[in-house]
Design a protein around this motif. Structure first.
Motif, mmCIF file in Angstrom:
data_model
loop_
_atom_site.group_PDB
_atom_site.id
_atom_site.type_symbol
_atom_site.label_atom_id
_atom_site.label_comp_id
_atom_site.label_asym_id
_atom_site.label_seq_id
_atom_site.Cartn_x
_atom_site.Cartn_y
_atom_site.Cartn_z
ATOM 1 N N SER A 60 -5.514 2.512 -18.171
ATOM 2 C CA SER A 60 -4.173 2.001 -18.457
ATOM 3 C C SER A 60 -3.175 2.459 -17.406
ATOM 4 O O SER A 60 -2.325 1.680 -16.951
ATOM 5 N N TYR A 61 -3.309 3.741 -16.997
ATOM 6 C CA TYR A 61 -2.402 4.279 -15.983
ATOM 7 C C TYR A 61 -2.556 3.531 -14.658
ATOM 8 O O TYR A 61 -1.555 3.176 -14.017
ATOM 9 N N ARG A 62 -3.797 3.251 -14.242
ATOM 10 C CA ARG A 62 -4.021 2.539 -12.986
ATOM 11 C C ARG A 62 -3.436 1.123 -13.038
ATOM 12 O O ARG A 62 -2.868 0.634 -12.058
ATOM 13 N N HIS A 63 -3.575 0.490 -14.205
ATOM 14 C CA HIS A 63 -3.018 -0.866 -14.362
ATOM 15 C C HIS A 63 -1.498 -0.835 -14.231
ATOM 16 O O HIS A 63 -0.906 -1.653 -13.509
ATOM 17 N N LEU A 64 -0.863 0.110 -14.915
ATOM 18 C CA LEU A 64 0.601 0.217 -14.852
ATOM 19 C C LEU A 64 1.057 0.612 -13.450
ATOM 20 O O LEU A 64 2.098 0.124 -12.979
ATOM 21 N N ARG A 65 0.282 1.471 -12.807
ATOM 22 C CA ARG A 65 0.660 1.876 -11.457
ATOM 23 C C ARG A 65 0.635 0.701 -10.491
ATOM 24 O O ARG A 65 1.522 0.570 -9.639
ATOM 25 N N ARG A 66 -0.368 -0.158 -10.615
ATOM 26 C CA ARG A 66 -0.427 -1.349 -9.759
ATOM 27 C C ARG A 66 0.775 -2.256 -10.007
ATOM 28 O O ARG A 66 1.331 -2.847 -9.074
ATOM 29 N N GLN A 67 1.165 -2.354 -11.271
ATOM 30 C CA GLN A 67 2.336 -3.161 -11.587
ATOM 31 C C GLN A 67 3.597 -2.588 -10.946
ATOM 32 O O GLN A 67 4.416 -3.329 -10.378
ATOM 33 N N VAL A 68 3.759 -1.263 -11.064
ATOM 34 C CA VAL A 68 4.936 -0.611 -10.485
ATOM 35 C C VAL A 68 4.948 -0.787 -8.969
ATOM 36 O O VAL A 68 5.990 -1.096 -8.363
ATOM 37 N N GLU A 69 3.795 -0.586 -8.336
ATOM 38 C CA GLU A 69 3.729 -0.742 -6.880
ATOM 39 C C GLU A 69 4.072 -2.162 -6.464
ATOM 40 O O GLU A 69 4.752 -2.380 -5.452
ATOM 41 N N GLY A 70 3.623 -3.138 -7.241
ATOM 42 C CA GLY A 70 3.956 -4.525 -6.935
ATOM 43 C C GLY A 70 5.450 -4.787 -7.042
ATOM 44 O O GLY A 70 6.042 -5.473 -6.192
ATOM 45 N N LYS A 223 -21.339 9.767 8.281
ATOM 46 C CA LYS A 223 -20.216 8.945 7.840
ATOM 47 C C LYS A 223 -20.176 8.948 6.321
ATOM 48 O O LYS A 223 -21.192 8.713 5.671
ATOM 49 N N THR A 224 -19.029 9.249 5.771
ATOM 50 C CA THR A 224 -18.865 9.234 4.329
ATOM 51 C C THR A 224 -17.478 8.713 3.996
ATOM 52 O O THR A 224 -16.591 8.672 4.853
ATOM 53 N N ARG A 225 -17.301 8.329 2.774
ATOM 54 C CA ARG A 225 -16.024 7.769 2.334
ATOM 55 C C ARG A 225 -15.550 8.488 1.084
ATOM 56 O O ARG A 225 -16.302 8.618 0.118
ATOM 57 N N LEU A 226 -14.323 8.954 1.115
ATOM 58 C CA LEU A 226 -13.710 9.573 -0.051
ATOM 59 C C LEU A 226 -12.748 8.565 -0.683
ATOM 60 O O LEU A 226 -11.962 7.931 0.015
ATOM 61 N N PRO A 227 -12.800 8.420 -1.992
ATOM 62 C CA PRO A 227 -11.873 7.482 -2.640
ATOM 63 C C PRO A 227 -10.457 8.045 -2.664
ATOM 64 O O PRO A 227 -10.247 9.246 -2.465
ATOM 65 N N ALA A 228 -9.510 7.194 -2.933
ATOM 66 C CA ALA A 228 -8.130 7.653 -3.111
ATOM 67 C C ALA A 228 -8.004 8.361 -4.459
ATOM 68 O O ALA A 228 -8.744 8.066 -5.406
ATOM 69 N N TYR A 229 -7.095 9.294 -4.528
ATOM 70 C CA TYR A 229 -6.786 9.945 -5.806
ATOM 71 C C TYR A 229 -6.117 8.929 -6.715
ATOM 72 O O TYR A 229 -5.183 8.234 -6.312
ATOM 73 N N THR A 230 -6.608 8.819 -7.954
ATOM 74 C CA THR A 230 -6.061 7.827 -8.874
ATOM 75 C C THR A 230 -5.518 8.447 -10.151
ATOM 76 O O THR A 230 -5.139 7.745 -11.081
ATOM 77 N N GLY A 231 -5.492 9.772 -10.200
ATOM 78 C CA GLY A 231 -4.997 10.429 -11.403
ATOM 79 C C GLY A 231 -3.482 10.425 -11.485
ATOM 80 O O GLY A 231 -2.779 9.915 -10.609
ATOM 81 N N ASN A 232 -2.990 11.019 -12.569
ATOM 82 C CA ASN A 232 -1.551 11.105 -12.773
ATOM 83 C C ASN A 232 -0.976 12.235 -11.936
ATOM 84 O O ASN A 232 -1.661 13.189 -11.583
ATOM 85 N N VAL A 233 0.284 12.124 -11.603
ATOM 86 C CA VAL A 233 0.974 13.160 -10.833
ATOM 87 C C VAL A 233 2.246 13.523 -11.574
ATOM 88 O O VAL A 233 3.049 12.643 -11.901
ATOM 89 N N GLN A 234 2.421 14.795 -11.854
ATOM 90 C CA GLN A 234 3.611 15.272 -12.541
ATOM 91 C C GLN A 234 4.268 16.359 -11.708
ATOM 92 O O GLN A 234 4.074 17.557 -11.953
ATOM 93 N N PRO A 235 5.022 15.974 -10.697
ATOM 94 C CA PRO A 235 5.660 16.986 -9.857
ATOM 95 C C PRO A 235 6.743 17.741 -10.611
ATOM 96 O O PRO A 235 7.405 17.193 -11.491
ATOM 97 N N LYS A 236 6.913 19.017 -10.255
ATOM 98 C CA LYS A 236 7.949 19.845 -10.858
ATOM 99 C C LYS A 236 8.852 20.361 -9.747
ATOM 100 O O LYS A 236 8.376 20.750 -8.685
ATOM 101 N N TYR A 237 10.108 20.364 -10.015
ATOM 102 C CA TYR A 237 11.076 20.759 -9.008
ATOM 103 C C TYR A 237 11.842 21.991 -9.475
ATOM 104 O O TYR A 237 12.109 22.176 -10.661
ATOM 105 N N ALA A 238 12.235 22.827 -8.522
ATOM 106 C CA ALA A 238 13.095 23.964 -8.835
ATOM 107 C C ALA A 238 14.494 23.455 -9.146
ATOM 108 O O ALA A 238 14.927 22.422 -8.641
#
Length: 250
Positions: A60-70, A223-238
């Protein structure tokens, strides 16, 4: 014979009463259930259920993220400031793990000692399994060796990724993995190997490899391929302290 049998007339009723007391206590303790119970099975089922829920949330998160990016890219076509911010984010994405990465590298595999093997000395159970600090030591050494991207099992690591172990299982971003644990890095293979060899923590781990049979293999990948990170990100700021001291956050 009559005199010898008299004590049993008292012993047999006493034993019967004692046995009945034990059965009653057992039933009371178990509350009508199996004393051995299915605790371990329930925990396993709970972990599997949580994993299914996590995978559903990720989809669900990946679907919503694609929508937001669009939507962001659509706005960027009309707003120069948004377009500049998006271009800057795209440049940073490659370095922060949010885009796939391809190149040469290494794969390090860590595994528990094989069961049933005769081992000299008296090792404890903790001596025969891969621990959290072992996985972390490999990851840290690969970063030190100049890795441009690192992946554990099928998940890309970013700056906020945390490695956690429970028993001999590894939990990464909500997913549980069993050994063998595979850590893949993209970078110069020679530098990566040198960093692994120079790590004091890995040197200690390799002593257990030699003594107790823990698994440790390093494979060069042309030769190898690493996928992109697709998890959630919750940054915290001071946050800055308020002049009146109302803000009590450190």
């Amino acid at each position: 014979m009559t005199g010898g049998g008299r004590p049993w007339r008292y012993a047999i009723p006493a034993l019967t009463i004692f046995a009945g007391t034990l059965f009653a206590a057992s039933g009371s303790t178990a509350h009508g259930t199996d004393l051995r119970g299915g605790g371990r099975t329930k925990v396993t089922e709970l972990i599997a259920q949580e994993q299914r829920q996590y995978q559903g949330s990720q989809a669900s998160y990946r679907h919503l993220r694609r929508q937001v990016e669009g939507l962001v890219r659509a706005v960027a076509q009309r707003d120069a400031r948004v377009k500049a911010a998006q271009e800057n984010a795209d440049r940073l994405a490659a370095r922060t793990g949010f885009t796939p990465l391809t190149g040469r590298g290494l794969r390090v595999t860590l595994d528990d000692a094989p069961t049933g093997r005769r081992i000299a000395g008296d090792p404890g159970p903790d001596d025969l399994v891969v621990h959290q600090q072992d996985v972390q030591a490999v990851v840290n050494a690969l970063w030190t060796g100049g890795a441009t991207g690192v992946q554990i099992m099928d998940q890309r690591l970013i700056s906020t990724s945390a490695v956690r172990c429970v028993g001999n299982t590894l939990i990464l971003q909500g997913v549980v993995y069993s050994p063998p644990f595979r850590i893949t890095a993209i970078g110069d293979p020679g530098r990566l190997r040198a960093a692994l060899d120079a790590s004091p923590a890995i040197q200690v781990y390799r002593q257990y490899v030699a003594e107790y049979g823990l698994g440790y293999t390093v494979t060069t990948l042309k030769k190898t391929r690493l996928p992109a990170y697709t998890g959630n990100v919750q940054p915290k700021y001071a946050t800055a302290l308020e002049p009146d001291g109302a803000n009590t956050h450190p």
